[in-house]
Design a protein around this motif. Sequence first.
Motif, PDB file in Angstrom:
ATOM      1  N   UNK A  90       0.801  -1.228   0.000  1.00 54.05           N
ATOM      2  CA  UNK A  90       0.000   0.000   0.000  1.00 54.05           C
ATOM      3  C   UNK A  90       0.836   1.282   0.000  1.00 54.05           C
ATOM      4  N   UNK A  91       2.151   1.185   0.043  1.00 52.63           N
ATOM      5  CA  UNK A  91       3.001   2.373   0.144  1.00 52.63           C
ATOM      6  C   UNK A  91       2.802   3.357  -1.012  1.00 52.63           C
ATOM      7  N   UNK A  92       2.687   2.851  -2.210  1.00 50.66           N
ATOM      8  CA  UNK A  92       2.591   3.756  -3.365  1.00 50.66           C
ATOM      9  C   UNK A  92       1.296   4.566  -3.376  1.00 50.66           C
ATOM     10  N   UNK A  93       0.241   4.071  -2.766  1.00 51.77           N
ATOM     11  CA  UNK A  93      -1.033   4.794  -2.740  1.00 51.77           C
ATOM     12  C   UNK A  93      -0.948   6.086  -1.933  1.00 51.77           C
ATOM     13  N   UNK A  94       0.022   6.192  -1.064  1.00 51.33           N
ATOM     14  CA  UNK A  94       0.139   7.359  -0.205  1.00 51.33           C
ATOM     15  C   UNK A  94       0.647   8.604  -0.937  1.00 51.33           C
ATOM     16  N   UNK A  95       1.427   8.442  -1.983  1.00 49.82           N
ATOM     17  CA  UNK A  95       2.036   9.633  -2.601  1.00 49.82           C
ATOM     18  C   UNK A  95       1.675   9.817  -4.063  1.00 49.82           C
ATOM     19  N   UNK A  96       0.557   9.272  -4.496  1.00 50.90           N
ATOM     20  CA  UNK A  96       0.093   9.461  -5.875  1.00 50.90           C
ATOM     21  C   UNK A  96      -0.126  10.960  -6.122  1.00 50.90           C
ATOM     22  N   UNK A  97       0.326  11.441  -7.250  1.00 54.52           N
ATOM     23  CA  UNK A  97       0.155  12.836  -7.683  1.00 54.52           C
ATOM     24  C   UNK A  97       0.913  13.852  -6.841  1.00 54.52           C
ATOM     25  N   UNK A  98       1.874  13.430  -6.052  1.00 48.94           N
ATOM     26  CA  UNK A  98       2.687  14.365  -5.295  1.00 48.94           C
ATOM     27  C   UNK A  98       4.095  14.414  -5.886  1.00 48.94           C
ATOM     28  N   UNK A  99       4.739  15.541  -5.763  1.00 52.70           N
ATOM     29  CA  UNK A  99       6.063  15.749  -6.311  1.00 52.70           C
ATOM     30  C   UNK A  99       7.126  15.388  -5.280  1.00 52.70           C
ATOM     31  N   UNK A 100       8.138  14.673  -5.724  1.00 57.47           N
ATOM     32  CA  UNK A 100       9.262  14.353  -4.858  1.00 57.47           C
ATOM     33  C   UNK A 100       9.977  15.641  -4.464  1.00 57.47           C
ATOM     34  N   UNK A 101      10.255  15.774  -3.159  1.00 57.19           N
ATOM     35  CA  UNK A 101      10.837  16.998  -2.621  1.00 57.19           C
ATOM     36  C   UNK A 101      11.926  16.666  -1.615  1.00 57.19           C
ATOM     37  N   UNK A 102      13.153  17.084  -1.844  1.00 60.99           N
ATOM     38  CA  UNK A 102      14.226  16.747  -0.905  1.00 60.99           C
ATOM     39  C   UNK A 102      14.239  17.618   0.350  1.00 60.99           C
ATOM     40  N   UNK A 103      13.802  18.878   0.239  1.00 60.99           N
ATOM     41  CA  UNK A 103      13.887  19.814   1.359  1.00 60.99           C
ATOM     42  C   UNK A 103      12.549  19.926   2.087  1.00 60.99           C
ATOM     43  N   UNK A 104      12.429  19.204   3.183  1.00 60.72           N
ATOM     44  CA  UNK A 104      11.190  19.190   3.958  1.00 60.72           C
ATOM     45  C   UNK A 104      11.508  19.490   5.416  1.00 60.72           C
ATOM     46  N   UNK A 105      10.672  20.318   6.042  1.00 63.93           N
ATOM     47  CA  UNK A 105      10.776  20.548   7.483  1.00 63.93           C
ATOM     48  C   UNK A 105      10.106  19.362   8.174  1.00 63.93           C
ATOM     49  N   UNK A 106      10.885  18.574   8.871  1.00 63.77           N
ATOM     50  CA  UNK A 106      10.369  17.367   9.524  1.00 63.77           C
ATOM     51  C   UNK A 106      10.222  17.536  11.034  1.00 63.77           C
ATOM     52  N   UNK A 107      10.331  18.745  11.538  1.00 61.80           N
ATOM     53  CA  UNK A 107      10.242  18.959  12.984  1.00 61.80           C
ATOM     54  C   UNK A 107       8.881  18.551  13.541  1.00 61.80           C
ATOM     55  N   UNK A 108       7.844  18.556  12.720  1.00 64.27           N
ATOM     56  CA  UNK A 108       6.502  18.173  13.156  1.00 64.27           C
ATOM     57  C   UNK A 108       6.426  16.717  13.604  1.00 64.27           C
ATOM     58  N   UNK A 109       7.328  15.877  13.129  1.00 59.24           N
ATOM     59  CA  UNK A 109       7.274  14.445  13.442  1.00 59.24           C
ATOM     60  C   UNK A 109       7.422  14.177  14.938  1.00 59.24           C
ATOM     61  N   UNK A 110       8.139  15.037  15.641  1.00 57.01           N
ATOM     62  CA  UNK A 110       8.363  14.818  17.073  1.00 57.01           C
ATOM     63  C   UNK A 110       7.090  14.994  17.898  1.00 57.01           C
ATOM     64  N   UNK A 111       6.051  15.588  17.337  1.00 56.44           N
ATOM     65  CA  UNK A 111       4.796  15.765  18.071  1.00 56.44           C
ATOM     66  C   UNK A 111       3.899  14.530  18.024  1.00 56.44           C
ATOM     67  N   UNK A 112       4.261  13.559  17.220  1.00 54.89           N
ATOM     68  CA  UNK A 112       3.475  12.325  17.134  1.00 54.89           C
ATOM     69  C   UNK A 112       3.982  11.365  18.208  1.00 54.89           C
ATOM     70  N   UNK A 113       3.105  10.927  19.122  1.00 52.91           N
ATOM     71  CA  UNK A 113       3.567  10.099  20.243  1.00 52.91           C
ATOM     72  C   UNK A 113       4.023   8.703  19.819  1.00 52.91           C
ATOM     73  N   UNK A 114       4.844   8.112  20.659  1.00 52.91           N
ATOM     74  CA  UNK A 114       5.287   6.721  20.514  1.00 52.91           C
ATOM     75  C   UNK A 114       6.035   6.435  19.220  1.00 52.91           C
TER      76      UNK A 114
END
Length: 148
Positions: A90-114
């Motif tokens: 199911x991995x490919x279904x998550x990013x259909x029609x989205x553009x590959x982007x190398x520069x992403x702010x990932x600081x939001x990930x730390x707010x997801x518990x566990x």
Amino acid sequence: MLPFISITLFLIFALLLTGCNKHESKSTQTTSATFSTNEAKVDFIQRYVTFRREYTKLEFNIDYLDNSTGLVPGPSDWDIRIIATVPEHSLSAWHIDLTSTPDIDTSWMSSVPNTLTEPSSFTWYADDSKIIGIDVDNSRVAYRNHSR
């Protein structure tokens, strides 16, 4: 007598109009830590996303302000953050029609518990409101959709 009838009719109309909006508010600030089972997490998150996916493990942080329930409805605001382990097929279904982007702010990930997640293990995709990270080796998805 005519002004009295007009005022009475206006009040009745206003009460009827107010009574028509019996929509339950979806406003929430909830994390997956609130739930004890993966099934309960899936049931809850499906109130806030339009897609239906399978999850082996699901963690999230949802901040949703439902502005559609007042007397004068308006657009809602949201910030939905998900980190999940999903079936590999199911991995490919998550990013259909989205553009590959190398520069992403990932600081939001730390707010997801566990979640102990290394952002560099993900390949990132994005559009104006969505950020999707795919970690093929571990069959994981990092997902953020926000209106702000």
